[in-house]
Design an enzyme around this catalytic site. Sequence first.
Site, mmCIF file in Angstrom:
data_model
loop_
_atom_site.group_PDB
_atom_site.id
_atom_site.type_symbol
_atom_site.label_atom_id
_atom_site.label_comp_id
_atom_site.label_asym_id
_atom_site.label_seq_id
_atom_site.Cartn_x
_atom_site.Cartn_y
_atom_site.Cartn_z
ATOM 1 C CB THR A 128 -76.829 52.907 -59.961
ATOM 2 O OG1 THR A 128 -76.542 52.876 -61.436
ATOM 3 C CG2 THR A 128 -76.804 51.444 -59.462
ATOM 4 C CD GLU A 130 -74.611 49.942 -65.217
ATOM 5 O OE1 GLU A 130 -74.516 48.847 -65.545
ATOM 6 O OE2 GLU A 130 -74.264 50.871 -66.074
ATOM 7 C CE1 TYR A 152 -71.847 51.361 -58.629
ATOM 8 C CE2 TYR A 152 -73.043 51.189 -60.532
ATOM 9 C CZ TYR A 152 -72.725 51.951 -59.380
ATOM 10 O OH TYR A 152 -73.246 53.144 -59.206
ATOM 11 C CE LYS A 156 -74.280 52.608 -55.843
ATOM 12 N NZ LYS A 156 -74.539 53.947 -54.813
#
Length: 363
Positions: A128, A130, A152, A156
């Site tokens: 991601t 992010e 999160y 990840k």
Amino acid sequence: MVRVALITGVTGQDGSFLAELLLGKGYEVHGTIRRSSVDFRERIAHLEGQPHFHLHYADMSDSMSLLQVIGLIRPQEIYNLAAQSHVQVSFDAPEFTANVDATGVLRILEAVRLCGLTHSCRIYQASTSELYGKVEQIPQNEDTPFHPYSPYAVAKLYGHWIVREYREAYGMFCCAGILFNHESERRGETFVTRKITLAAARIRQGKQKKLYLGNLSSYRDWGYAKDYVECMWLMLQNIKPEDYVIATGKQHTVREFCRLAFHYVGIELEFVGEGVDEKGVDRRSGEIVVEVSPDFYRPTDVVNLLGDPSKACRELGWNPEKTSFEELVRIMVEADMVKVTAEQVGEHVRTNLTEYLEKGIVK
């Protein structure tokens, strides 16, 4: 021979689009689902019953269930899309997020290795944007340093690096797609883009008065999920496993997304004020239909994501401009206008039926 693919998270936005893509290419597609008392398979309901589409119960937090499914079907391709993918929720449930998004990836890799599929199974991992978090470079590419800024993103990052470790340690064909924000009419209703398009439809049809949002000035690189799953497939058809940034290379603010979504339902917005005092006003009626709420601000917020997809374009032949930002928003708004209309019809039918039952007109 028919190729066999396994999709974890097949009931999600990306999983459902990917399943359609692979079935269209002649694959035998298997998907994992979790046992639940609530039916959450509406995105794949149209696929169930097809002879080459199969579902299996498994969970990313249960290594035995993953080992059993992978050992049973022995896939040539695995697309690991299952995750707790909501950034805000990861602050509320950090341990669960780590168990699924970090250790879950390790469970998939180990299951492939233990089943003797190390050199016959190709694995795609959904990373991601992010990961870049508190961005250190704009735009972000495959060489940009990671600076995760949420539970999160941290989870990840483990998943991303463990894929690279297994690729180098065991020679496995496993790679990660660093996907920037990708949306669609199948996006979950708690995600900001879908929250906006659904609210615009409801406000237009008189079913909602106001939309509350967080930071309207956050920049995102938004693409169409249906286009992005095509790039996932291309990554596993490549000669060698490589990680790729999947993005459009263009960015827009939440404010821009909001303005465009309301435009497509016939409401022209004018934004006044700044920060938490900013409001979106319907120019025609003068009513405030959008407000900022501090409740939707994150403890640490990523505000400037912009991907550089040039490597994927050059090496995979992927087209990031297949669906424009404007077209994406229009697709989502039109789908939600239909959804809200259908809800109103259903509500009218239920009301009338209740009245008829009470009066004894029908039994």
